[in-house]
Structure formats: structure tokens, C-alpha cells
Scaffold this motif. Sequence first.
Motif, mmCIF file in Angstrom:
data_model
loop_
_atom_site.group_PDB
_atom_site.id
_atom_site.type_symbol
_atom_site.label_atom_id
_atom_site.label_comp_id
_atom_site.label_asym_id
_atom_site.label_seq_id
_atom_site.Cartn_x
_atom_site.Cartn_y
_atom_site.Cartn_z
ATOM 1 N N UNK A 1 8.731 -3.928 -4.146
ATOM 2 C CA UNK A 1 8.615 -2.830 -5.113
ATOM 3 C C UNK A 1 8.485 -3.366 -6.537
ATOM 4 N N UNK A 2 7.809 -2.588 -7.371
ATOM 5 C CA UNK A 2 7.717 -2.915 -8.786
ATOM 6 C C UNK A 2 6.556 -3.801 -9.173
ATOM 7 N N UNK A 3 5.691 -4.150 -8.235
ATOM 8 C CA UNK A 3 4.562 -5.037 -8.519
ATOM 9 C C UNK A 3 3.283 -4.242 -8.755
ATOM 10 N N UNK A 4 2.982 -3.339 -7.835
ATOM 11 C CA UNK A 4 1.769 -2.537 -7.911
ATOM 12 C C UNK A 4 2.021 -1.258 -7.119
ATOM 13 N N UNK A 5 1.716 -0.120 -7.718
ATOM 14 C CA UNK A 5 1.971 1.143 -7.032
ATOM 15 C C UNK A 5 1.289 1.210 -5.669
ATOM 16 N N UNK A 6 0.130 0.568 -5.545
ATOM 17 C CA UNK A 6 -0.608 0.609 -4.280
ATOM 18 C C UNK A 6 0.119 -0.120 -3.158
ATOM 19 N N UNK A 7 1.031 -1.016 -3.521
ATOM 20 C CA UNK A 7 1.735 -1.807 -2.516
ATOM 21 C C UNK A 7 3.032 -1.145 -2.044
ATOM 22 N N UNK B 1 3.450 -7.172 -2.077
ATOM 23 C CA UNK B 1 4.273 -7.188 -3.277
ATOM 24 C C UNK B 1 5.350 -8.251 -3.269
ATOM 25 N N UNK B 2 5.568 -8.902 -2.130
ATOM 26 C CA UNK B 2 6.572 -9.962 -2.055
ATOM 27 C C UNK B 2 6.126 -11.170 -2.872
ATOM 28 N N UNK B 3 7.081 -11.880 -3.440
ATOM 29 C CA UNK B 3 6.734 -13.110 -4.176
ATOM 30 C C UNK B 3 6.424 -14.244 -3.208
#
Length: 283
Positions: free
Chosen positions: A95-101, A110-112
Motif C-alpha cells: 500500500x501507498x505506492x500506486x493506487x493501481x496496485x 507495490x512491495x519493495x
Amino acid sequence: MELKVTKYRIDDDGVATVWFHRPGRGNSWTNLMNTEYRWIMNTLDRDPKVRVVVVTGTGDQFCVGADTKALNFYTTNDRDYADTVDQSHAAQPGAGVNDEFETDLIWHWGLRVPVIAAINGACAGIAAAIVSFCDLRFAAENVKFTTSTPRLGLPAEYGLSWILPRIIGTTHSADILFTGRIVYSQELDRMGFLNGLFPKDELMDEVYKTARMIAEQVSPASVTSAKRQMYSELLHLSPRSAIDGSKGIIDHFMRQPDFQEGIAAYNERRAPRFADPVLEPRP
């Protein structure tokens, strides 16, 4: 969380392994497995010791898709499907990276950490979507892969109609999605779906070679950035913005200790000693 249908471990070298763990049921997918899997992946992504994650199945199967008891439930129940699989209460990895993810399965993007699917056995239904949203895919020889859905009177599920054409093209995707036939891993390899194909007794050793290379020889920050760049650029399809945007990212990375260490290691002909990742705040 008490894990009942999944399990995981973290090795000293920063490689984490996650198992779908219902060996008596072909590691079949349930809402509980979904909840546990999300929790595990969120936990691993927030652990700075973890550099890469391998996902596989216990025993001789990867995951045979949705549990048949769950499928039977929908033949006699008129509840809305989306309500029965709602995971808004569960962990929200990526969460928090891209709304599409921020929805089912694509949260892998969205995982690092990079996620490697080690397809050790039958991979069907929703499992076909899971491995498609992993970053790398390795399989054992003679493994069966199928979407199953057209033979069950269902549509392409969980984004397969979006992701498969981007991995193997529309020709192969139409074949897989329209027929629901069993495709063996040798054919998947020829289609370009796999990063590697190995005899069953060699699969995990080969997967861990790649995982340990990522864990030990590359900068965690660089891998995370490349992952974010690649998937974000898949969405906007603008080569100019990809190039121009990368210049600013390069400038930032050239000012970081990992760049200095990478150059020093190259000049000194030794393995680099990159720092642990600095974790971003997440919701």
C-alpha cells in the motif's frame, strides 16, 4: 497471526520463503489462505533483513486453485461474490505506492522486495494469476498450468486478461484464456512466461541461486527503484517520461552510499556490501 494454511521462514542471507500449505488439499486457495498470505507478505516487506521472497507450495503441488468446497458454495448461494472475498479488513501489503496496485494480487507490485514464484507443481485457477503478478517465475518440468475458468463457466479472473498479454502476447493469451486447456511448463517456457525451467529435483536449488544473487550482490534500494519504475511505466506507456524520469532517479542514487560502495567493489574486484534498506512509512 497464527498461521494454519501457510508458512514462511527467513534465511540468514535475507531470502524469505513462503509456502501455500494445504498439502492434503493440493494447497488449494481459500479466504483464510488469502488473509494469511497477505499478512506474511506485508510482514516480510516491512522487515529490513529481507531482500527477496520466494513463493512456492508444500509437497508436490504449487496451488490447484480455489478450494472445490468454496466453488460448490457459490452454486447454491446467491451472495454477491465480491462481498465474500472482501479483504479490506486484512493486511494491505504494497500500500501507498500506486493506487493501481492497491487491490488483490497486483499488490505484489507495490512491495519493495522482488517476489519469485517457484512453481513446483500444479498451478491452476487463481494460482495462475498469483504467479503472473510475481516478478520472476521458475517452474519444474512437466508442471500443469491452467486457468480452468472457461471450463467452469467463468470469465478470465483476477486480472489475467490484463497481465497475460503483457507477458506472453495476445496470441498465446487467447489460447490460454479461451480454451482453459492444460499447458505444461515446457510450453510456458517457450511462450516466454518463465524465467527458467528445471528438473523437479533441481528447481529449488536453482531458484535459490537467483534469490541469493539478488540478496547478496545487488543494492536493495536499486532493486526497489527498478521494480517501481518498471511497473509504473507499464501503466503510462510513455518512453519519453521513462527516460526523463530515470535521469532524476539516477541523480538521486548517485548521491547515495550504495553507489559509492558499488563502484568501490567493482574497482576492487570484490562483492559489494550494500546497506540494509531504509523502509518507507506505509499506511
